[in-house]
Structures are given as C-alpha cells and as structure tokens.
Design a protein around this motif. Structure first.
Motif, PDB file in Angstrom:
ATOM      1  N   ILE A 155       0.881  -1.163   0.000  1.00 21.05           N
ATOM      2  CA  ILE A 155       0.000   0.000   0.000  1.00 21.05           C
ATOM      3  C   ILE A 155       0.922   1.218   0.000  1.00 21.05           C
ATOM      4  N   TYR A 184      -4.137  -7.457   4.772  1.00 17.55           N
ATOM      5  CA  TYR A 184      -4.997  -6.365   4.319  1.00 17.55           C
ATOM      6  C   TYR A 184      -6.323  -6.916   3.816  1.00 17.55           C
ATOM      7  N   HIS A 201      -9.369  -5.550   1.745  1.00 21.26           N
ATOM      8  CA  HIS A 201      -9.766  -4.404   0.932  1.00 21.26           C
ATOM      9  C   HIS A 201     -11.216  -3.990   1.193  1.00 21.26           C
ATOM     10  N   ARG A 245     -11.039  -2.054   4.106  1.00 21.25           N
ATOM     11  CA  ARG A 245      -9.927  -1.086   4.093  1.00 21.25           C
ATOM     12  C   ARG A 245      -9.215  -1.131   5.451  1.00 21.25           C
ATOM     13  N   TYR A 288      -4.205   6.766   2.774  1.00 19.76           N
ATOM     14  CA  TYR A 288      -4.771   5.782   1.857  1.00 19.76           C
ATOM     15  C   TYR A 288      -6.168   5.335   2.291  1.00 19.76           C
TER      16      TYR A 288
END
Length: 142
Positions: free
Chosen positions: A65, A73, A75, A78, A105
């Motif tokens: 990232i 992680y 997605h 998040r 991010y």
C-alpha cells in the motif's frame, strides 16, 4: 499527424513515472520475499485468514500500500492487520507515524502482539472480524 506528447504523467519516458514503476516493482519483490519468510505468528494468523476463512472476508498477505507493506490487508474493510513482535519493541513512535501515514490511503490499522496471536487466537480473530464488519457497515451506510 498527432504531435508528440510532452513529458508528463501519460508519457512513459517521464523519469518520475519510470522511477515510480521501479519503486513499485521493488516493493512487490520485497513483499514476495516477506511472504516466503513469514514469522511463526504471521503463519498462524494467515492460516485463519486465508481463503476467506474469517466470515467470508478476503485478506491479502504482505500487501503493498503505497510505500508500505501491510502484514495483512482486507480491501472490503480497508483494514490493515499488523502483528508486532520483537522487531517493534522500542519503535512505538515509528509505528504510530506509519499508522498516521497510512490514513492517507483511507485505511485503518489494527495491531496485535505476537503473544496474543500465539495464545489468544480466537480473541484476535474476533477483534479483526468486529473491526472489519464495523468498517464495512459504515461504508455501506454512506
């Protein structure tokens, strides 16, 4: 006849883009290397997260990232999950700065100690599940 595009973001001859691509490739290679040399606690946690084993949530291991590599992680949520061992002792300020930088991010970071992963895995998984579901529900609500 079309004019040549000036040097810029869409032109592959742009030095910054070339350097960025090289940096990305370096980060991907580093992440691959870290996947091959996971710590025992990372391996334990990965076995419980892989193949959507935790409530159907998909996690990636050693995921790039930006200029960072996250231990795990998700997605959809998040959410970054970090396992902090001996290498993190005395680095709390560095970890806090990294967590702050990752907010750029639009991700959140949840951290666990190696001892918790190794001795209280069910508790760790419950915390990850709760945090991921909370973030997913918030993003769906608007």
């Amino acid at each position: 006849q079309r004019e040549k595009e000036p040097l810029g973001m869409n032109n592959p001859t742009n030095d910054s883009q070339r350097n960025s691509t090289k940096t990305n490739q370096t980060m991907l290679e580093r992440a691959r290397s870290q996947r091959r040399s996971s710590t025992p606690s990372e391996t334990i946690l990965w076995e419980s997260l892989r193949r959507k084993s935790l409530a159907g949530l998909k996690f990636r291991r050693q995921h790039v990232i930006g200029r960072f590599i996250a231990d795990f992680y998700c997605h959809a949520a998040r959410l970054i999950v970090e396992v902090d061992g001996a290498a993190h002792e005395g680095r709390e300020d560095i970890d806090a700065a990294r967590t702050e930088a990752l907010k750029h991010y639009a991700v959140d970071v949840i951290r666990f100690e190696v001892a918790d992963v190794e001795t209280r895995l069910d508790w760790v998984l419950a915390r990850i599940h709760l945090e991921a579901r909370t973030r997913i529900d918030k993003s769906r609500a608007g």
